[in-house]
Design a protein around this motif. Structure first.
Motif, PDB file in Angstrom:
ATOM      1  N   VAL A 161      -5.356 -23.261  17.503  1.00 38.55           N
ATOM      2  CA  VAL A 161      -4.618 -23.554  16.278  1.00 38.55           C
ATOM      3  C   VAL A 161      -4.278 -22.238  15.599  1.00 38.55           C
ATOM      4  N   PHE A 162      -3.015 -22.076  15.228  1.00 34.77           N
ATOM      5  CA  PHE A 162      -2.556 -20.858  14.572  1.00 34.77           C
ATOM      6  C   PHE A 162      -2.214 -21.198  13.122  1.00 34.77           C
ATOM      7  N   PRO A 163      -3.060 -20.814  12.170  1.00 35.77           N
ATOM      8  CA  PRO A 163      -2.832 -21.218  10.786  1.00 35.77           C
ATOM      9  C   PRO A 163      -1.759 -20.421  10.062  1.00 35.77           C
ATOM     10  N   SER A 164      -1.257 -19.365  10.654  1.00 37.64           N
ATOM     11  CA  SER A 164      -0.261 -18.545   9.957  1.00 37.64           C
ATOM     12  C   SER A 164       0.815 -18.070  10.921  1.00 37.64           C
ATOM     13  N   LEU A 165       1.962 -17.747  10.339  1.00 38.80           N
ATOM     14  CA  LEU A 165       3.068 -17.202  11.122  1.00 38.80           C
ATOM     15  C   LEU A 165       2.675 -15.873  11.759  1.00 38.80           C
ATOM     16  N   ALA A 166       1.921 -15.064  11.035  1.00 43.91           N
ATOM     17  CA  ALA A 166       1.491 -13.775  11.572  1.00 43.91           C
ATOM     18  C   ALA A 166       0.673 -13.953  12.844  1.00 43.91           C
ATOM     19  N   GLU A 167      -0.220 -14.955  12.866  1.00 41.40           N
ATOM     20  CA  GLU A 167      -1.053 -15.176  14.053  1.00 41.40           C
ATOM     21  C   GLU A 167      -0.231 -15.716  15.217  1.00 41.40           C
ATOM     22  N   LEU A 168       0.728 -16.565  14.913  1.00 36.11           N
ATOM     23  CA  LEU A 168       1.614 -17.069  15.969  1.00 36.11           C
ATOM     24  C   LEU A 168       2.392 -15.925  16.619  1.00 36.11           C
ATOM     25  N   LEU A 169       2.935 -15.054  15.805  1.00 29.73           N
ATOM     26  CA  LEU A 169       3.716 -13.935  16.341  1.00 29.73           C
ATOM     27  C   LEU A 169       2.827 -12.954  17.096  1.00 29.73           C
ATOM     28  N   GLN A 170       1.627 -12.743  16.617  1.00 33.43           N
ATOM     29  CA  GLN A 170       0.718 -11.852  17.330  1.00 33.43           C
ATOM     30  C   GLN A 170       0.368 -12.421  18.701  1.00 33.43           C
ATOM     31  N   ALA A 171       0.171 -13.740  18.771  1.00 32.00           N
ATOM     32  CA  ALA A 171      -0.113 -14.362  20.069  1.00 32.00           C
ATOM     33  C   ALA A 171       1.088 -14.253  20.995  1.00 32.00           C
ATOM     34  N   ARG A 172       2.294 -14.403  20.458  1.00 30.80           N
ATOM     35  CA  ARG A 172       3.498 -14.369  21.294  1.00 30.80           C
ATOM     36  C   ARG A 172       3.782 -12.983  21.848  1.00 30.80           C
ATOM     37  N   TYR A 173       3.431 -11.949  21.088  1.00 37.17           N
ATOM     38  CA  TYR A 173       3.741 -10.587  21.530  1.00 37.17           C
ATOM     39  C   TYR A 173       2.511  -9.761  21.890  1.00 37.17           C
ATOM     40  N   GLY A 174       1.322 -10.286  21.653  1.00 32.54           N
ATOM     41  CA  GLY A 174       0.112  -9.548  21.975  1.00 32.54           C
ATOM     42  C   GLY A 174      -0.195  -8.441  21.000  1.00 32.54           C
ATOM     43  N   GLU A 175       0.477  -8.467  19.867  1.00 29.80           N
ATOM     44  CA  GLU A 175       0.309  -7.397  18.886  1.00 29.80           C
ATOM     45  C   GLU A 175       0.906  -7.869  17.563  1.00 29.80           C
ATOM     46  N   ALA A 176       0.412  -7.363  16.454  1.00 27.49           N
ATOM     47  CA  ALA A 176       0.929  -7.746  15.137  1.00 27.49           C
ATOM     48  C   ALA A 176       2.422  -7.426  15.045  1.00 27.49           C
ATOM     49  N   GLN A 177       3.166  -8.326  14.390  1.00 24.94           N
ATOM     50  CA  GLN A 177       4.615  -8.171  14.274  1.00 24.94           C
ATOM     51  C   GLN A 177       5.037  -8.280  12.818  1.00 24.94           C
ATOM     52  N   ALA A 178       6.089  -7.535  12.489  1.00 25.42           N
ATOM     53  CA  ALA A 178       6.695  -7.694  11.167  1.00 25.42           C
ATOM     54  C   ALA A 178       7.389  -9.052  11.117  1.00 25.42           C
ATOM     55  N   HIS A 179       7.354  -9.673   9.951  1.00 20.48           N
ATOM     56  CA  HIS A 179       8.004 -10.975   9.816  1.00 20.48           C
ATOM     57  C   HIS A 179       8.333 -11.222   8.359  1.00 20.48           C
ATOM     58  N   PRO A 180       9.295 -12.089   8.084  1.00 21.46           N
ATOM     59  CA  PRO A 180       9.652 -12.385   6.695  1.00 21.46           C
ATOM     60  C   PRO A 180       8.557 -13.200   6.011  1.00 21.46           C
ATOM     61  N   GLU A 181       8.598 -13.216   4.701  1.00 20.54           N
ATOM     62  CA  GLU A 181       7.630 -14.015   3.938  1.00 20.54           C
ATOM     63  C   GLU A 181       8.089 -15.475   3.977  1.00 20.54           C
ATOM     64  N   THR A 182       7.884 -16.087   5.114  1.00 19.49           N
ATOM     65  CA  THR A 182       8.306 -17.465   5.333  1.00 19.49           C
ATOM     66  C   THR A 182       7.099 -18.355   5.538  1.00 19.49           C
ATOM     67  N   ALA A 183       7.091 -19.473   4.870  1.00 20.02           N
ATOM     68  CA  ALA A 183       5.978 -20.407   5.039  1.00 20.02           C
ATOM     69  C   ALA A 183       6.039 -21.026   6.432  1.00 20.02           C
ATOM     70  N   LEU A 184       4.896 -21.129   7.057  1.00 22.17           N
ATOM     71  CA  LEU A 184       4.829 -21.727   8.383  1.00 22.17           C
ATOM     72  C   LEU A 184       5.142 -23.217   8.275  1.00 22.17           C
ATOM     73  N   ASN A 185       5.948 -23.724   9.210  1.00 19.54           N
ATOM     74  CA  ASN A 185       6.271 -25.141   9.220  1.00 19.54           C
ATOM     75  C   ASN A 185       6.109 -25.675  10.634  1.00 19.54           C
ATOM     76  N   GLU A 186       6.225 -26.978  10.802  1.00 17.89           N
ATOM     77  CA  GLU A 186       5.968 -27.601  12.099  1.00 17.89           C
ATOM     78  C   GLU A 186       6.966 -27.138  13.154  1.00 17.89           C
ATOM     79  N   ALA A 187       8.225 -26.954  12.772  1.00 16.14           N
ATOM     80  CA  ALA A 187       9.241 -26.542  13.744  1.00 16.14           C
ATOM     81  C   ALA A 187       8.914 -25.167  14.311  1.00 16.14           C
ATOM     82  N   LEU A 188       8.612 -24.206  13.424  1.00 11.90           N
ATOM     83  CA  LEU A 188       8.269 -22.854  13.887  1.00 11.90           C
ATOM     84  C   LEU A 188       7.000 -22.868  14.723  1.00 11.90           C
ATOM     85  N   THR A 189       6.031 -23.648  14.306  1.00 12.95           N
ATOM     86  CA  THR A 189       4.780 -23.722  15.061  1.00 12.95           C
ATOM     87  C   THR A 189       5.033 -24.244  16.465  1.00 12.95           C
ATOM     88  N   THR A 190       5.818 -25.305  16.589  1.00  8.90           N
ATOM     89  CA  THR A 190       6.110 -25.891  17.896  1.00  8.90           C
ATOM     90  C   THR A 190       6.824 -24.890  18.794  1.00  8.90           C
TER      91      THR A 190
END
Length: 275
Positions: free
Chosen positions: A4-33
Motif C-alpha cells: 500500500v502506497f499512502p502518498s504520491l511520493a512513495e508511489l513515484l519512488q517505487a516506480r523509479y527506484g528513487e525519490a522524484q520531484a512531483h507537484p503538490e497533488t493529492a493522491l487519488n484512486e486514478a493515480l494510485t491505480t
C-alpha cells in the motif's frame, strides 16, 4: 499482501527506484491505480464476479479510437482446455492456464470489410499498413483501459506478447476471420497475496522525456537505471540482470525474436497485404 502506497511520493519512488520531484497533488484512486501497476503472474483459485468481463469491455470501449472506426475486437477465453492450448502457443506460460480469464486483443479490420461489402463499396484502403497500424493502436488503447479497470476492481493483469509467437496457429485456435490478428493476450484474475508482485522501476524520465527536441545521449540515464535495477533485484532477492545487456541480447537478431521474425509473412497470410 499487496504493498500500500499512502502518498504520491512513495508511489513515484517505487516506480523509479528513487525519490522524484512531483507537484503538490493529492493522491487519488486514478493515480494510485496507474502508478501502482505491476504484472501479476500468480493468481488465486477464484473466479470473477458475474458481469466483470462485460465491465472490462465497457472500459475498453471507452478508450479513444481513430476516426471512431473501432478497429479492434477481443476474444475472452475461460475454458481451461482452450487456455491450455493457447498457453502452449504462447511460450507455455503457466499463468495463462492459472488465470480465470484470458483476453486476446485483436487488430480487427474484418468488420469494416464486411460493412463496406454490405454496401457494395470498395475497401482497398484496408490493404495498407496505415490501417493495420490504426487497428493495432486501437487494440492497445482498449486493452490498457481494460487493464486499469481490472486493477481498479482489485484484479491483476499480465500482458502476453508471446501470443504473436505462432500467429497462424493462434488465429486457427480462435477461429479468426481474414483481416484479424491477435496483437497480444492479457491474463486477468485475483492476485495471490502469498506471492505478491512488486512495482518494477522504469527508466528515468531523462531517457524518455525530451523537451522541444530529441536528446540522443541517453547513456547516463541508462547507467542510472542499471544501478536502480540492481538494487530492485537485491531487494526482491532475485538474480540481478543488467538491463542494457538483457535488452541488447533481446534484439541481437531474428533468432532472438521467438518466431516473430516471420510476422510480416504471417500477417499477409491472415489477410493484411501491408502495402
Amino acid at each position: 499482501m499487496t504493498t500500500v502506497f499512502p502518498s504520491l511520493a512513495e508511489l513515484l519512488q517505487a516506480r523509479y527506484g528513487e525519490a522524484q520531484a512531483h507537484p503538490e497533488t493529492a493522491l487519488n484512486e486514478a493515480l494510485t491505480t496507474i502508478l501502482a501497476h505491476r504484472s501479476v503472474r500468480k493468481y488465486r483459485d477464484q473466479g470473477l464476479p458475474e458481469g466483470t468481463l462485460e465491465l472490462l469491455v465497457a472500459a475498453a470501449q471507452s478508450a479513444a479510437t481513430s476516426s471512431n472506426l473501432q478497429t479492434w475486437s477481443v476474444v475472452a477465453v475461460e475454458d481451461p482446455a482452450h487456455k491450455a492450448q493457447l498457453a502452449g502457443l504462447a511460450g507455455d506460460q503457466e499463468h495463462i492456464r492459472r488465470a480465470p480469464l484470458l483476453l486476446v486483443w485483436l487488430a480487427d479490420l474484418s468488420r469494416l470489410a464486411d460493412v463496406a461489402q454490405a454496401r457494395d463499396m470498395p475497401y482497398a484502403g484496408l490493404d495498407y499498413f496505415e490501417m493495420f497500424l490504426v487497428a493495432a493502436i486501437d487494440a492497445a488503447l482498449a486493452a490498457q483501459n481494460a487493464a486499469l479497470a481490472a486493477e481498479a476492481l482489485g484484479l491483476g493483469v499480465c500482458y502476453i506478447g508471446a501470443m504473436r509467437n505462432q500467429p497462424l496457429d493462434v488465429a486457427a485456435a480462435l477461429g479468426l476471420p481474414p483481416r484479424s490478428f491477435a496483437v497480444f493476450g492479457m491474463t486477468v484474475g485475483y492476485p495471490d497475496p502469498a506471492q505478491p508482485a512488486a512495482v518494477k522501476p522504469r527508466l528515468p524520465q531523462a531517457a524518455v522525456l525530451h523537451r522541444e527536441r530529441y536528446q540522443p545521449d541517453q547513456a547516463p540515464a541508462v547507467a542510472d537505471y542499471r544501478r536502480r535495477m540492481e538494487q530492485f533485484y537485491a531487494d526482491q532477492q532475485m538474480k540481478a540482470a543488467d538491463w542494457a545487456l538483457h535488452s541488447a541480447r533481446r534484439i541481437a537478431g531474428p533468432q532472438t525474436l521467438s518466431g516473430r521474425d516471420k510476422l510480416v509473412a504471417a500477417l499477409q497470410a491472415l489477410g493484411f497485404p501491408l502495402h
